[in-house]
Design an enzyme around this catalytic site. Structure first.
Site, PDB file in Angstrom:
ATOM      1  N   TYR A  11     107.693  60.500 116.765  1.00 17.57           N
ATOM      2  CA  TYR A  11     108.886  59.769 115.728  1.00 17.57           C
ATOM      3  C   TYR A  11     109.527  58.680 116.080  1.00 17.57           C
ATOM      4  O   TYR A  11     109.509  57.542 115.286  1.00 17.57           O
ATOM      5  CB  TYR A  11     109.783  61.273 115.707  1.00 17.57           C
ATOM      6  N   SER A 124     117.942  61.456 127.347  1.00 12.96           N
ATOM      7  CA  SER A 124     118.681  62.391 126.189  1.00 12.96           C
ATOM      8  C   SER A 124     120.105  62.665 126.789  1.00 12.96           C
ATOM      9  O   SER A 124     120.244  62.792 128.008  1.00 12.96           O
ATOM     10  CB  SER A 124     117.800  63.617 126.092  1.00 12.96           C
ATOM     11  N   THR A 126     121.093  65.514 126.436  1.00 11.29           N
ATOM     12  CA  THR A 126     121.220  66.998 127.081  1.00 11.29           C
ATOM     13  C   THR A 126     121.435  66.642 128.758  1.00 11.29           C
ATOM     14  O   THR A 126     121.646  67.818 129.347  1.00 11.29           O
ATOM     15  CB  THR A 126     119.597  67.526 127.019  1.00 11.29           C
ATOM     16  N   TYR A 148     113.413  71.383 129.802  1.00 10.94           N
ATOM     17  CA  TYR A 148     113.513  70.167 129.188  1.00 10.94           C
ATOM     18  C   TYR A 148     114.354  69.266 129.942  1.00 10.94           C
ATOM     19  O   TYR A 148     114.005  68.038 130.160  1.00 10.94           O
ATOM     20  CB  TYR A 148     113.387  70.478 127.738  1.00 10.94           C
ATOM     21  N   LYS A 152     114.158  65.404 132.033  1.00 16.14           N
ATOM     22  CA  LYS A 152     114.849  64.141 131.737  1.00 16.14           C
ATOM     23  C   LYS A 152     115.474  63.715 133.108  1.00 16.14           C
ATOM     24  O   LYS A 152     115.422  62.728 133.353  1.00 16.14           O
ATOM     25  CB  LYS A 152     115.816  64.400 130.708  1.00 16.14           C
TER      26      LYS A 152
HETATM   27  P1  NAD Z   1     107.396  63.129 119.512  1.00 17.82           P
HETATM   28  O1  NAD Z   1     106.966  64.373 119.776  1.00 17.82           O
HETATM   29  O2  NAD Z   1     107.411  62.789 117.815  1.00 17.82           O
HETATM   30  O3  NAD Z   1     107.001  61.775 120.226  1.00 17.82           O
HETATM   31  C1  NAD Z   1     106.165  61.893 121.388  1.00 17.82           C
HETATM   32  C2  NAD Z   1     104.773  61.411 121.563  1.00 17.82           C
HETATM   33  O4  NAD Z   1     104.446  61.528 122.899  1.00 17.82           O
HETATM   34  C3  NAD Z   1     103.956  62.389 120.550  1.00 17.82           C
HETATM   35  O5  NAD Z   1     103.322  61.386 119.552  1.00 17.82           O
HETATM   36  C4  NAD Z   1     102.963  63.057 121.657  1.00 17.82           C
HETATM   37  O6  NAD Z   1     101.794  63.134 120.728  1.00 17.82           O
HETATM   38  C5  NAD Z   1     103.036  62.070 122.835  1.00 17.82           C
HETATM   39  N1  NAD Z   1     102.635  62.555 124.147  1.00 17.82           N
HETATM   40  C6  NAD Z   1     103.259  63.632 124.731  1.00 17.82           C
HETATM   41  N2  NAD Z   1     102.783  63.926 125.966  1.00 17.82           N
HETATM   42  C7  NAD Z   1     102.006  62.943 126.120  1.00 17.82           C
HETATM   43  C8  NAD Z   1     101.075  62.552 126.911  1.00 17.82           C
HETATM   44  N3  NAD Z   1     101.083  63.198 128.255  1.00 17.82           N
HETATM   45  N4  NAD Z   1     100.188  61.557 127.010  1.00 17.82           N
HETATM   46  C9  NAD Z   1     100.262  60.888 125.671  1.00 17.82           C
HETATM   47  N5  NAD Z   1     100.999  61.134 125.014  1.00 17.82           N
HETATM   48  C10 NAD Z   1     101.808  62.083 124.764  1.00 17.82           C
HETATM   49  O7  NAD Z   1     108.929  63.105 120.058  1.00 17.82           O
HETATM   50  P2  NAD Z   1     110.266  61.856 119.707  1.00 17.82           P
HETATM   51  O8  NAD Z   1     111.303  62.518 118.971  1.00 17.82           O
HETATM   52  O9  NAD Z   1     109.762  60.642 119.047  1.00 17.82           O
HETATM   53  O10 NAD Z   1     110.714  61.737 121.278  1.00 17.82           O
HETATM   54  C11 NAD Z   1     110.340  60.719 121.988  1.00 17.82           C
HETATM   55  C12 NAD Z   1     110.998  60.703 123.449  1.00 17.82           C
HETATM   56  O11 NAD Z   1     112.351  60.859 123.114  1.00 17.82           O
HETATM   57  C13 NAD Z   1     110.368  62.133 124.132  1.00 17.82           C
HETATM   58  O12 NAD Z   1     110.465  61.491 125.341  1.00 17.82           O
HETATM   59  C14 NAD Z   1     111.904  62.873 123.974  1.00 17.82           C
HETATM   60  O13 NAD Z   1     112.136  63.959 125.063  1.00 17.82           O
HETATM   61  C15 NAD Z   1     113.064  61.853 123.789  1.00 17.82           C
HETATM   62  N6  NAD Z   1     114.121  62.423 122.911  1.00 17.82           N
HETATM   63  C16 NAD Z   1     114.020  62.749 121.824  1.00 17.82           C
HETATM   64  C17 NAD Z   1     114.950  63.251 120.976  1.00 17.82           C
HETATM   65  C18 NAD Z   1     114.937  63.802 119.674  1.00 17.82           C
HETATM   66  O14 NAD Z   1     116.074  64.571 119.216  1.00 17.82           O
HETATM   67  N7  NAD Z   1     113.905  63.220 118.968  1.00 17.82           N
HETATM   68  C19 NAD Z   1     116.321  63.284 121.680  1.00 17.82           C
HETATM   69  C20 NAD Z   1     116.363  62.738 123.191  1.00 17.82           C
HETATM   70  C21 NAD Z   1     115.322  62.365 123.730  1.00 17.82           C
END
Ligand code: NAD
Ligand code: UDP
Length: 337
Positions: A11, A124, A126, A148, A152
């Site tokens: 995303y 995050s 969090t 989780y 982080k």
């Molecule tokens: P998302 O799940 O849409 O994107 C993460 C991507 O990483 C996915 O496409 C997944 O297939 C890939 N992935 C996971 N583990 C992997 C691995 N070992 N090797 C290769 N690819 C891998 O999530 P997002 O919302 O885009 O979040 C991206 C980052 O931001 C994450 O680290 C998440 O923890 C952090 N984050 C997200 C939010 C939120 O609310 N969306 C808030 C704070 C932090």
């Protein structure tokens, strides 16, 4: 300049790839597609009319990561890849530690090997746990309340230790508040396969009638209307902050931490009412018990990002609600036809 984006079909990663390409960077993506689809690569190309190199695979796979660095001269990395469902992390902590921390260790080992020491990391809000006051500043006490969140905190610590051991590293830790919305093209956005955990994807699925009713987790919080307050930020604004962070890590050394939010808090009811109004759809809801671990309110003081990165969020809550719904409708039409 070539940027490796781990989790780049996800995303936030996909929106960041678009902004990087539109700012003149070249992009290499590695993603194992555990929570995204390969078609996103084509959508990124369609939006930007630029090419992208895509590797399907796991960041924990050292051989693959070495191959990527061998085949591409990577100048800096944005590390999004990770699992992000809080509830799942409580049920499967080892899976989260292996994936979220293991990937960072492997990635950084290979970066060291190829003398690429510039990284932007997805952290995050969090990590602030239950904040003692608001708005939240970067120097507030840190606390993890679930596995989780701990991944982080540990990753932040690992990257900090790397810099202590070798001052050639340049690290930006980005603490996101609540990203919502989608690219205005409607081609990329957030599309969870399972029942969503987060508020906006759940509202969207109720609006599109894939789910019947929104459960609002509690209306007895110490907030303006009793429902939880959060700092929602448009994912395109968030993506633009990554470009600024990359510009910065490329020219500096050290560790910098940035809150990325708008600085404004909206309640669950305000989000639901705005969504209904701007999209002219119904979102039936009921008030249910509080969700374990939820806090009353959380919003950022994002002054540091404004001062240092010359970045601030510009998109309002109405646009966030519109773009979230627009993406969902487009996605549904495309996949039902
Ligand atoms: P998302 O799940 O849409 O994107 C993460 C991507 O990483 C996915 O496409 C997944 O297939 C890939 N992935 C996971 N583990 C992997 C691995 N070992 N090797 C290769 N690819 C891998 O999530 P997002 O919302 O885009 O979040 C991206 C980052 O931001 C994450 O680290 C998440 O923890 C952090 N984050 C997200 C939010 C939120 O609310 N969306 C808030 C704070 C932090
Ligand atoms: N929330 C809700 N119903 C849902 C999902 C979330 O009422 O189905 C509330 C939740 O209690 C919180 C806010 O919406 O007050 C944002 O929750 P989300 O999970 O999106 O983000 P986080 O809690 O991680 O900040």
């Amino acid at each position: 300049m070539k940027i490796l984006v781990t989790g780049g079909t996800g995303y936030i990663g996909s929106h960041t790839c678009v902004e990087l390409l539109e700012s003149g960077y070249e992009v290499v993506i590695v993603d194992n597609l555990c929570n995204s689809k390969e078609e996103v690569v084509d959508f990124i190309k369609e939006i930007t009319h630029k090419d992208v190199t895509f590797y399907k695979g796991d960041v924990c796979d050292k051989k693959l990561m070495q191959k990527i660095f061998k085949e591409n001269k990577i100048d800096a990395v944005i590390h999004f890849a990770g699992l992000k469902a809080v509830g799942e992390s409580v049920e499967m902590p080892l899976y989260y530690y292996r994936n979220n921390i293991g990937s960072t260790i492997t990635l950084c080992e290979v970066m060291n090997e190829y003398n690429c020491k510039k990284i932007v990391f997805s952290s995050s809000a969090t990590v602030y746990g239950s904040p003692h006051k608001l708005p939240i500043k970067e120097d507030f006490p840190l606390e993890a309340t679930n596995p989780y969140g701990r991944t982080k905190l540990y990753n932040e610590g690992i990257l900090n230790d790397l810099y202590v051991a070798d001052n050639n590293w340049s690290v930006a830790l980005l603490r996101y508040f609540n990203p919502i919305g989608a690219h205005p093209s409607g081609l990329i956005g957030e599309n969870p396969n399972d029942i969503p955990n987060n508020l906006m994807p759940y509202i969207v699925k109720v609006a599109t009638k894939e789910l019947e009713i929104l459960n609002i987790f509690g209306n007895d919080y110490n907030t303006k209307d009793g429902t939880g307050v959060r700092d929602y930020i448009h994912v395109v604004d968030l993506a633009k902050a990554h470009v600024k962070a990359i510009d910065e890590v490329l020219k500096t050394k050290g560790v910098d931490i940035y809150n990325l939010g708008t600085g404004h808090g909206y309640s669950v009811l305000e989000i639901v009412e705005t969504f209904k109004k701007v999209n002219k759809v119904d979102v039936p809801y009921q008030i249910v018990a509080r969700r374990a671990g939820d806090i009353d309110a959380c919003y950022a003081d994002a002054t540091y990002a404004k001062e240092k990165l010359h970045w601030e969020a510009t998109k309002e809550i109405e646009e966030m609600c519109q773009d979230s719904y627009n993406f969902a409708i487009k996605y549904k039409n495309k996949h039902n036809n």
